[in-house]
Design an enzyme around this catalytic site. Structure first.
Site, short mmCIF file in Angstrom:
data_model
loop_
_atom_site.label_atom_id
_atom_site.label_comp_id
_atom_site.label_asym_id
_atom_site.label_seq_id
_atom_site.Cartn_x
_atom_site.Cartn_y
_atom_site.Cartn_z
N LEU A 179 44.32 37.49 33.45
CA LEU A 179 44.94 37.30 34.75
C LEU A 179 44.53 38.48 35.62
CD1 LEU A 179 48.61 36.22 33.90
CD2 LEU A 179 46.74 34.75 34.67
N ASP A 180 44.34 38.24 36.92
CA ASP A 180 44.08 39.34 37.84
C ASP A 180 45.20 40.37 37.74
OD1 ASP A 180 41.81 38.07 38.75
OD2 ASP A 180 42.80 37.19 40.50
N MET A 181 44.88 41.61 38.04
CA MET A 181 45.87 42.68 37.96
C MET A 181 47.12 42.36 38.77
SD MET A 181 45.50 46.72 38.98
CE MET A 181 45.70 46.47 40.75
N ASP A 182 46.94 41.78 39.96
CA ASP A 182 48.08 41.54 40.85
C ASP A 182 48.87 40.29 40.49
OD1 ASP A 182 47.30 43.79 42.26
OD2 ASP A 182 46.16 42.66 43.75
N THR A 183 48.33 39.46 39.61
CA THR A 183 49.02 38.23 39.19
C THR A 183 49.91 38.53 37.99
OG1 THR A 183 47.10 36.92 39.90
CG2 THR A 183 48.67 35.85 38.42
#
Length: 227
Positions: free
Chosen positions: A71-75
């Site tokens: 998952l993306d860091m911000d997700t």
């Protein structure tokens, strides 16, 4: 003198959340299900200060976990990590062949007129502005996302997103293409849509796949923290 383009935005002042340090939803001899917080890398970055990540924390606790997907860091949201080579190969094949079923929750800026729909737009890396992605009908790889409205308020819409492909930033760019950027998205949102949230309002809500050992479907859910 020309300068190479920089990453947009750069990964600076990385301060991953420490509470909870590792939120384990399920674990057996084959895999571990965790709930990743927004702000934590899935895998380590190149710099020493970016070593702390979900994979690192899981290995601290279990010793044998390996990343299967990211998952993306911000997700935020649900992820599976394999504990054996056989499980890693099995789950890897399921992701590759698109057997894994995923759903996400997102809060987007503005009131969406329709109640549901599908975005079928090919994506490619926006190389000068990497890691941003963009729509390219000529060079992009196919990307398909179903969306359904869950709730609306005066300034935003809560939607459930079901990706049928797994392109980088797929959900972000597909929502942007509809004119409803995900709130708090530091890559694609601007002005009020960016300032309206202190994090990316994107959460991996559910993950469904075939258990590598038992051969039966299993599903894991992480309730949306901003619903």
């Amino acid at each position: 003198m020309s300068h190479p383009p920089s990453l947009t935005p750069p990964l600076v002042n990385y301060r991953p959340p420490m509470e909870p340090y590792l939120d384990v939803l399920f674990a057996d001899a084959h895999f571990v299900i965790v709930d990743k917080p927004s702000g934590l890398l899935s895998v380590p970055g190149k710099a020493e200060e970016h070593r702390d990540c979900l994979e690192y924390r899981a290995r601290e606790r279990f010793g044998d976990t390996r990343i299967v997907h990211r998952l993306d860091m911000d997700t935020s949201g649900i992820m599976v990590l394999a504990r054996t080579d056989e499980c890693h190969r099995n789950l890897g094949r399921q992701f590759e062949k698109r057997k894994v079923e995923k759903s996400y929750m997102a809060r987007v800026w503005g009131a969406m007129a329709a109640d549901a729909g599908q975005v079928d737009l090919p994506l490619i890396c926006d190389w000068p502005n990497r890691p941003k992605q963009m729509v390219s009908h000529e060079h992009g790889k196919r990307a398909v996302t179903d969306w359904q409205v869950v709730a609306r308020d005066d300034v935003s819409t809560l939607v459930r997103l079901t990706p049928h492909t797994g392109r980088s930033h797929q959900l972000r760019v597909h929502m942007l293409s509809l004119g409803h950027v995900i709130m708090g998205d530091r890559f694609y949102a601007e002005g009020e849509a960016l300032a309206a949230a202190d994090r990316l309002m994107l959460h991996a809500e559910s993950l469904r796949f075939i258990h590598p050992d038992r051969g039966e479907w299993v599903e894991f859910i992480s309730p949306c923290p901003f619903g």
